[in-house]
Design an enzyme around this catalytic site. Structure first.
Site, PDB file in Angstrom:
ATOM      1  N   ARG A  39      14.740  11.120 -13.082  1.00 30.12           N
ATOM      2  CA  ARG A  39      15.602  10.330 -13.590  1.00 30.12           C
ATOM      3  C   ARG A  39      16.786  10.352 -13.018  1.00 30.12           C
ATOM      4  NH1 ARG A  39      11.811   7.038 -15.758  1.00 30.12           N
ATOM      5  NH2 ARG A  39      10.245   8.205 -16.798  1.00 30.12           N
ATOM      6  N   HIS A  69       6.130  14.087  -5.431  1.00 29.25           N
ATOM      7  CA  HIS A  69       6.423  12.550  -5.698  1.00 29.25           C
ATOM      8  C   HIS A  69       7.811  12.339  -5.892  1.00 29.25           C
ATOM      9  CE1 HIS A  69       5.910   8.648  -7.612  1.00 29.25           C
ATOM     10  NE2 HIS A  69       4.810   8.890  -7.495  1.00 29.25           N
ATOM     11  N   TYR A  72      11.452   8.264  -9.879  1.00 22.09           N
ATOM     12  CA  TYR A  72      11.154   6.512  -9.888  1.00 22.09           C
ATOM     13  C   TYR A  72      12.195   5.895  -9.912  1.00 22.09           C
ATOM     14  CZ  TYR A  72       6.927   8.587 -12.067  1.00 22.09           C
ATOM     15  OH  TYR A  72       5.790   9.593 -12.391  1.00 22.09           O
ATOM     16  N   HIS A 109       7.081   5.121  -4.016  1.00 24.64           N
ATOM     17  CA  HIS A 109       6.676   3.793  -4.383  1.00 24.64           C
ATOM     18  C   HIS A 109       7.423   2.954  -3.235  1.00 24.64           C
ATOM     19  CE1 HIS A 109       5.647   5.207  -8.786  1.00 24.64           C
ATOM     20  NE2 HIS A 109       4.866   5.565  -7.915  1.00 24.64           N
ATOM     21  N   GLU A 144       2.552   4.664  -1.341  1.00 23.60           N
ATOM     22  CA  GLU A 144       1.378   4.678  -2.567  1.00 23.60           C
ATOM     23  C   GLU A 144       1.139   3.121  -2.841  1.00 23.60           C
ATOM     24  OE1 GLU A 144       2.344   6.595  -6.258  1.00 23.60           O
ATOM     25  OE2 GLU A 144       0.483   6.221  -6.921  1.00 23.60           O
ATOM     26  N   ASP A 178      -3.918   5.246  -5.079  1.00 25.22           N
ATOM     27  CA  ASP A 178      -4.177   5.649  -6.648  1.00 25.22           C
ATOM     28  C   ASP A 178      -5.168   4.627  -7.425  1.00 25.22           C
ATOM     29  OD1 ASP A 178      -3.421   5.069  -9.277  1.00 25.22           O
ATOM     30  OD2 ASP A 178      -1.508   6.189  -9.145  1.00 25.22           O
ATOM     31  N   HIS A 181      -4.039   2.157  -9.864  1.00 28.62           N
ATOM     32  CA  HIS A 181      -3.030   1.067  -9.138  1.00 28.62           C
ATOM     33  C   HIS A 181      -4.052  -0.030  -8.392  1.00 28.62           C
ATOM     34  CE1 HIS A 181       0.741   3.799  -8.991  1.00 28.62           C
ATOM     35  NE2 HIS A 181       0.373   3.414 -10.153  1.00 28.62           N
ATOM     36  N   HIS A 215      -4.746   9.493  -6.023  1.00 28.46           N
ATOM     37  CA  HIS A 215      -4.280   9.837  -7.416  1.00 28.46           C
ATOM     38  C   HIS A 215      -5.626   9.269  -8.254  1.00 28.46           C
ATOM     39  CE1 HIS A 215       0.491   9.751  -6.617  1.00 28.46           C
ATOM     40  NE2 HIS A 215      -0.270  10.793  -6.580  1.00 28.46           N
ATOM     41  N   ASP A 228       0.464  -1.363 -14.868  1.00 28.75           N
ATOM     42  CA  ASP A 228       0.458   0.277 -14.258  1.00 28.75           C
ATOM     43  C   ASP A 228       0.503   1.068 -15.399  1.00 28.75           C
ATOM     44  OD1 ASP A 228       0.546   2.460 -13.081  1.00 28.75           O
ATOM     45  OD2 ASP A 228       2.439   2.311 -12.084  1.00 28.75           O
ATOM     46  N   HIS A 230      -1.733   4.091 -16.807  1.00 30.48           N
ATOM     47  CA  HIS A 230      -2.815   5.187 -16.506  1.00 30.48           C
ATOM     48  C   HIS A 230      -3.412   5.682 -17.718  1.00 30.48           C
ATOM     49  CE1 HIS A 230      -0.615   6.674 -12.689  1.00 30.48           C
ATOM     50  NE2 HIS A 230      -0.503   5.513 -12.880  1.00 30.48           N
ATOM     51  N   GLU A 260      -2.905  12.069 -12.844  1.00 27.33           N
ATOM     52  CA  GLU A 260      -1.599  11.578 -13.223  1.00 27.33           C
ATOM     53  C   GLU A 260      -1.990  10.904 -14.583  1.00 27.33           C
ATOM     54  OE1 GLU A 260      -0.341   8.910 -10.107  1.00 27.33           O
ATOM     55  OE2 GLU A 260       1.220  10.155  -9.715  1.00 27.33           O
TER      56      GLU A 260
HETATM   57 ZN    ZN Z   1       0.219   7.425  -8.660  1.00 28.28          ZN
HETATM   58 ZN    ZN Z   2       3.410   7.103  -8.052  1.00 22.44          ZN
END
Ligand code: ZN
Ligand code: ZN
Length: 292
Positions: A39, A69, A72, A109, A144, A178, A181, A215, A228, A230, A260
Site C-alpha cells: 500500500r 508481486h 497494488y 498487474h 498477469e 491466474d 482471473h 496463480h 476479481d 478469489h 492467493e
Molecule cells: Zn493472481
Molecule cells: Zn496479482
C-alpha cells in the site's frame, strides 16, 4: 525439476526470512511475497544484513523459486500523470529490490485506464515498461492475466500479447496465468475439451514458453463475471476438475503454482495445498517418485 512446485503468498511481516520460514514450515516448494508494503509507493532501501539473512535462510530450505508481486497501487497505464510517474518510480524500485534479493520473477498487474481509454492505456504500459526494464535486470516482469474488473486491461491473451510483442527486451518479460482471473474473464477450462482448447489458444497467441507462474485460486463469482474475488480451492465456481487437469498437466508441471486464496492463518494454505495435492493422479505421483 525434481518436485512439485507448489506454495502460497506469504507475509513478510518481521522480515523476508520470516516469509521463507513460514513457507518452509508448511511444505511450500515455492512462495510469493511483496518486497515492500503493497500500500506504499516507496520503501527504505534494503540493508546488506537484511539481504544476507534472507539469502542464508532461503539456502537452508528447499524453496525455489521465490516470486515477488508488485504493490497494488502501481498503475503504469494510468491516465493521471502523477500516478503514472509514481508508478514508474515504484516499479523501478521493486525491480531493483528483486535484483538485490535474486528473485527471478516480479508479477505485475499491467494497468487500468480509469477515466481514459483502453488503447492509450496499453500504449502507456508498453512505453513505460520499455523505459523501466534494464538489460542488467536479473528479474523478469510477469504480466498477469486479469479478470477485467472495472477498467483493468489484459483480461485476454490478445491484450497481453499486444504488449509483449512490443517489448524491446522480450527475454525480460513473461506471463502469469491466474485461474480466478481467467475464469472471471470468461475463459473456460473446466472440461477436457475446453481445457485443451484454451491452452492451445494460449500457446498460439502468447506461447506456452512465456508462461512462468500460475496463480491457483478458485473464483467466488461465475465465469465471465469480470469480478476479481478469489476463493478457497473447491469452494468456488471453477470446480475441482479444472484444478485436477492443471495439477496433472505435464506441460505445466515445471511452472510454479502459487495460492492467493483467502487466508486467516497458515492452516488455510495447508488446507488448499492438501486439496491440490489430493488431485494428483497415480501417474503423476509415479513421475514425481522417479524424479526424486
Ligand atoms: Zn493472481
Ligand atoms: Zn496479482
Amino acid at each position: 525439476m525434481s518436485q512439485l512446485l507448489l506454495g502460497a503468498h506469504m507475509s513478510v511481516a518481521g522480515g523476508f526470512d520470516k516469509a521463507v520460514l513460514a513457507g518452509a514450515s508448511i511444505g511450500c516448494s515455492t512462495i510469493q511475497i511483496f518486497t515492500k508494503s503493497n500500500r506504499q509507493w516507496s520503501a527504505k532501501k534494503l540493508s546488506d544484513s537484511e539481504i544476507d539473512i534472507y539469502k542464508k535462510t532461503l539456502n537452508k530450505t528447499a524453496i525455489n523459486p521465490i516470486i515477488a508481486h508488485t504493490a497494488y497501487l502501481i498503475n503504469i497505464g494510468s491516465p493521471n500523470k502523477d500516478i503514472e510517474k509514481k508508478s514508474i518510480a515504484s516499479l523501478a524500485e521493486e525491480i531493483e529490490r528483486c535484483n538485490q534479493l535474486s528473485i527471478p520473477y516480479l508479477v505485475l498487474h499491467p494497468g487500468s485506464y480509469i477515466n481514459g481509454n483502453k488503447h492509450d492505456c496499453l500504449e502507456r504500459i508498453i512505453e513505460n515498461l520499455n523505459t523501466v526494464i534494464q538489460k542488467k535486470d536479473t528479474t523478469l516482469i510477469l504480466l498477469e492475466l486479469m479478470a477485467g474488473q472495472g477498467s483493468t486491461v489484459c483480461s485476454t491473451f490478445e491484450e497481453l500479447e499486444y504488449i509483449y510483442k512490443r517489448i524491446d527486451n522480450k527475454k525480460q518479460v513473461g506471463i502469469c496465468f491466474d485461474t480466478c482471473h481467467a475464469w472471471a474473464a470468461g475463459y473456460d477450462f473446466s472440461t477436457t475439451h475446453t481445457y485443451e482448447s484454451m491452452w492451445r489458444h494460449f500457446d498460439e497467441i502468447i506461447g506456452l514458453k512465456n508462461l512462468k507462474v500460475i496463480h491457483v485460486n478458485d473464483s467466488k463469482n461465475t465465469r465471465g463475471s469480470h469480478l476479481d474475488r478469489h476463493e478457497t480451492i473447491g469452494k468456488g465456481t471453477i470446480g475441482l476438475e479444472a484444478f485436477k487437469m492443471i495439477m496433472n498437466d505435464m506441460n505445466l508441471f515445471d511452472i510454479p503454482k502459487i495460492l492467493e486464496t483467502p487466508k486467516n492463518s497458515l492452516e488455510d494454505d495447508i488446507y488448499n495445498m492438501n486439496v491440490l495435492k489430493n488431485l494428483l493422479t497415480a501417474t503423476t505421483l509415479n513421475i514425481l517418485e522417479q524424479k526424486k
